[in-house]
Design a protein around this motif. Structure first.
Motif, PDB file in Angstrom:
ATOM      1  N   MET A 133      10.645  28.527  71.621  1.00 40.97           N
ATOM      2  CA  MET A 133      12.013  28.513  71.124  1.00 40.97           C
ATOM      3  C   MET A 133      12.782  29.745  71.579  1.00 40.97           C
ATOM      4  O   MET A 133      13.927  29.647  72.063  1.00 40.97           O
ATOM      5  CB  MET A 133      12.018  28.433  69.591  1.00 40.97           C
ATOM      6  N   ALA A 134      12.178  30.919  71.442  1.00 42.74           N
ATOM      7  CA  ALA A 134      12.843  32.160  71.845  1.00 42.74           C
ATOM      8  C   ALA A 134      13.096  32.184  73.347  1.00 42.74           C
ATOM      9  O   ALA A 134      14.155  32.638  73.811  1.00 42.74           O
ATOM     10  CB  ALA A 134      12.006  33.363  71.427  1.00 42.74           C
ATOM     11  N   LEU A 135      12.135  31.683  74.135  1.00 41.76           N
ATOM     12  CA  LEU A 135      12.295  31.666  75.590  1.00 41.76           C
ATOM     13  C   LEU A 135      13.441  30.752  76.004  1.00 41.76           C
ATOM     14  O   LEU A 135      14.273  31.128  76.858  1.00 41.76           O
ATOM     15  CB  LEU A 135      10.997  31.204  76.245  1.00 41.76           C
ATOM     16  N   VAL A 136      13.517  29.575  75.416  1.00 41.96           N
ATOM     17  CA  VAL A 136      14.595  28.630  75.754  1.00 41.96           C
ATOM     18  C   VAL A 136      15.956  29.228  75.405  1.00 41.96           C
ATOM     19  O   VAL A 136      16.909  29.161  76.201  1.00 41.96           O
ATOM     20  CB  VAL A 136      14.377  27.293  75.032  1.00 41.96           C
ATOM     21  N   MET A 137      16.052  29.828  74.237  1.00 42.52           N
ATOM     22  CA  MET A 137      17.325  30.418  73.821  1.00 42.52           C
ATOM     23  C   MET A 137      17.709  31.593  74.724  1.00 42.52           C
ATOM     24  O   MET A 137      18.882  31.764  75.069  1.00 42.52           O
ATOM     25  CB  MET A 137      17.223  30.878  72.362  1.00 42.52           C
ATOM     26  N   LEU A 138      16.743  32.381  75.141  1.00 42.51           N
ATOM     27  CA  LEU A 138      17.023  33.502  76.041  1.00 42.51           C
ATOM     28  C   LEU A 138      17.504  33.005  77.405  1.00 42.51           C
ATOM     29  O   LEU A 138      18.439  33.580  77.987  1.00 42.51           O
ATOM     30  CB  LEU A 138      15.781  34.372  76.212  1.00 42.51           C
ATOM     31  N   LEU A 139      16.897  31.933  77.909  1.00 42.58           N
ATOM     32  CA  LEU A 139      17.327  31.365  79.187  1.00 42.58           C
ATOM     33  C   LEU A 139      18.756  30.835  79.092  1.00 42.58           C
ATOM     34  O   LEU A 139      19.558  30.992  80.026  1.00 42.58           O
ATOM     35  CB  LEU A 139      16.374  30.257  79.619  1.00 42.58           C
ATOM     36  N   ILE A 140      19.091  30.221  77.976  1.00 47.32           N
ATOM     37  CA  ILE A 140      20.458  29.717  77.769  1.00 47.32           C
ATOM     38  C   ILE A 140      21.454  30.868  77.768  1.00 47.32           C
ATOM     39  O   ILE A 140      22.517  30.814  78.406  1.00 47.32           O
ATOM     40  CB  ILE A 140      20.542  28.911  76.461  1.00 47.32           C
ATOM     41  N   LEU A 141      21.129  31.944  77.048  1.00 43.69           N
ATOM     42  CA  LEU A 141      22.020  33.111  77.002  1.00 43.69           C
ATOM     43  C   LEU A 141      22.146  33.770  78.366  1.00 43.69           C
ATOM     44  O   LEU A 141      23.224  34.264  78.730  1.00 43.69           O
ATOM     45  CB  LEU A 141      21.497  34.117  75.983  1.00 43.69           C
ATOM     46  N   THR A 142      21.070  33.770  79.134  1.00 43.17           N
ATOM     47  CA  THR A 142      21.108  34.354  80.473  1.00 43.17           C
ATOM     48  C   THR A 142      22.097  33.609  81.357  1.00 43.17           C
ATOM     49  O   THR A 142      22.874  34.219  82.106  1.00 43.17           O
ATOM     50  CB  THR A 142      19.714  34.341  81.116  1.00 43.17           C
ATOM     51  N   VAL A 143      22.092  32.299  81.266  1.00 46.30           N
ATOM     52  CA  VAL A 143      23.045  31.485  82.030  1.00 46.30           C
ATOM     53  C   VAL A 143      24.467  31.732  81.523  1.00 46.30           C
ATOM     54  O   VAL A 143      25.424  31.865  82.319  1.00 46.30           O
ATOM     55  CB  VAL A 143      22.688  29.993  81.943  1.00 46.30           C
ATOM     56  N   MET A 144      24.609  31.821  80.207  1.00 47.13           N
ATOM     57  CA  MET A 144      25.937  32.015  79.619  1.00 47.13           C
ATOM     58  C   MET A 144      26.559  33.356  79.999  1.00 47.13           C
ATOM     59  O   MET A 144      27.780  33.472  80.104  1.00 47.13           O
ATOM     60  CB  MET A 144      25.849  31.903  78.092  1.00 47.13           C
ATOM     61  N   VAL A 145      25.741  34.376  80.224  1.00 47.91           N
ATOM     62  CA  VAL A 145      26.267  35.717  80.456  1.00 47.91           C
ATOM     63  C   VAL A 145      26.660  35.943  81.916  1.00 47.91           C
ATOM     64  O   VAL A 145      27.309  36.941  82.239  1.00 47.91           O
ATOM     65  CB  VAL A 145      25.233  36.780  80.021  1.00 47.91           C
ATOM     66  N   LEU A 146      26.314  35.025  82.794  1.00 53.06           N
ATOM     67  CA  LEU A 146      26.578  35.238  84.214  1.00 53.06           C
ATOM     68  C   LEU A 146      28.071  35.412  84.497  1.00 53.06           C
ATOM     69  O   LEU A 146      28.480  36.365  85.166  1.00 53.06           O
ATOM     70  CB  LEU A 146      26.016  34.077  85.036  1.00 53.06           C
ATOM     71  N   TYR A 147      28.894  34.487  83.982  1.00 48.81           N
ATOM     72  CA  TYR A 147      30.335  34.604  84.253  1.00 48.81           C
ATOM     73  C   TYR A 147      30.955  35.807  83.550  1.00 48.81           C
ATOM     74  O   TYR A 147      31.719  36.557  84.183  1.00 48.81           O
ATOM     75  CB  TYR A 147      31.077  33.328  83.860  1.00 48.81           C
ATOM     76  N   PRO A 148      30.687  36.034  82.245  1.00 52.90           N
ATOM     77  CA  PRO A 148      31.248  37.237  81.618  1.00 52.90           C
ATOM     78  C   PRO A 148      30.873  38.530  82.336  1.00 52.90           C
ATOM     79  O   PRO A 148      31.703  39.429  82.482  1.00 52.90           O
ATOM     80  CB  PRO A 148      30.664  37.196  80.194  1.00 52.90           C
ATOM     81  N   ALA A 149      29.628  38.637  82.793  1.00 52.92           N
ATOM     82  CA  ALA A 149      29.209  39.836  83.506  1.00 52.92           C
ATOM     83  C   ALA A 149      29.997  39.999  84.792  1.00 52.92           C
ATOM     84  O   ALA A 149      30.456  41.108  85.122  1.00 52.92           O
ATOM     85  CB  ALA A 149      27.711  39.779  83.804  1.00 52.92           C
TER      86      ALA A 149
END
Length: 357
Positions: A133-149
């Motif tokens: 669960m933690a790994l899946v959520m971290l991968l989702i956040l990693t994708v989400m942060v690409l554009y803001p970064a």
């Protein structure tokens, strides 16, 4: 042709920020942003690790890791929500602004911060006790942060290149009894989509004309307009320079910028006399002997002119506008604002942190 920041420019700046020692080269806004996000990540990671050490005495390690990450994530969500919504929902706070903060921009910054907080918490959770669960959520956040970064790092590049004398958002500029038509005039300059708009800011010392000019230009830089801030004395020397004379670490010259702020053309009260007249300024413009490139650039660039007092008896505003009309600037693109009658501005601090993040 006006300059834009390319992918190659971003990679070069990122390399400069990550390699080398800031103790001898100074700290850029892009480097500061990277360090700030690492701090947000750490503020999610460290409390989660500490929480895990405490909770694992009472529940399984997997549960302790998830509970700690969840609690830390909820804490930062509540903190950032209060930090953002407090001033937004306060009628007193909102009514105190001459220019409202860019709430959408600040909301986007808040969301970016939360993604880094949550990513740190989930990374700690995975390292303490792996769960899918933690790994899946971290991968989702990693994708989400690409554009803001990408967006924020690029924005910091647009903000640091103009070499503003200080960091200042337009919402921090405050004065009393400024007429609505003057506010509308500034908004007209801000929202102008064409090139060649000129805004004259007159006023004595401490009237807030430099702060206002930096605030306006900063908002345009955040919108990814290329800007240059310079004093009149420096600009006189730039008139003689060729674009290929620019150092390699400078992304654009004043001729390639879409926004030009010319500060300290004249000091204003208590110095009564003008050190530079419109006629003298134009003579410097024309000393570039190759062709009329300086006139062309001034005509096609959005310029904020920071001058001294607008002496009605000498018709200073009219004379400066006549100078621009003589080089082909359209009359409807000439705007003038006299700050002499308004009180000294006082910066607001509610959203200073969002300027840094």
């Amino acid at each position: 042709m006006k300059k834009v920041i390319t992918g190659k420019d971003i990679v070069r700046q990122l390399r400069a920020d990550l390699i080398g020692k800031d103790s001898y080269r100074g700290v850029t806004l892009t480097y500061t942003w990277l360090a700030n996000q690492f701090g947000h990540f750490s503020l999610g990671f460290i409390p989660t690790f500490v929480g895990f050490l405490i909770l694992k005495k009472y529940v399984t390690e997997e549960q302790a890791a998830l509970y700690a990450a969840g609690a830390v994530s909820l804490f930062w969500l509540a903190f950032e929500t209060f930090n953002f919504l407090g001033p937004l929902l306060s009628r007193k706070s909102r009514s105190a602004y001459v220019f409202q903060p860019a709430w959408g921009n600040i909301a986007f910054d808040t969301i970016t911060d939360l993604i880094y907080f949550w990513s740190g918490a989930l990374m700690a959770s995975i390292l303490c006790a792996y769960t899918t669960m933690a790994l899946v959520m971290l991968l989702i956040l990693t994708v989400m942060v690409l554009y803001p970064a990408y967006y924020w790092y690029l924005t910091k590049m647009y903000l640091q290149t103009p070499s503003y004398p200080f960091q200042f958002r337009l919402s921090q500029w405050s004065t009393e009894h400024i007429p609505d038509q003057q506010i509308a005039l500034i908004r007209r300059f801000l929202d102008n989509r064409d090139q060649g708009m000129h805004l004259f800011l007159f006023g004595p010392k401490r009237s807030g004309k430099t702060s206002l000019s930096v605030g306006i230009a900063t908002e345009l830089s955040i919108r990814h307009h290329t800007a240059v801030y310079t004093s009149a004395m420096k600009l006189y020397c730039m008139f003689f320079e060729h674009d290929d004379d620019t150092a390699a670490d400078v992304l654009w010259t004043w001729r390639k910028a879409s926004i030009l702020v010319i500060d300290d053309i004249n000091p204003g009260s208590p110095i009564k006399n003008d050190l530079i007249t419109p006629e003298q300024f134009l003579s410097f413009v024309d000393t570039f002997s190759t062709n009329d490139i300086n006139r062309t650039v001034l005509r096609q660039t959005n310029v904020i002119w920071v001058l001294g007092d607008d002496d009605v008896s000498r018709k200073l505003s009219e004379r400066w506008q006549d100078m621009l009309l003589s080089i082909g600037v359209e009359k409807e693109k000439l705007l003038s604002l006299n700050l002499q009658l308004y009180s000294q501005p006082a910066p607001k601090a509610e959203y200073d942190l969002h300027m840094q993040s």
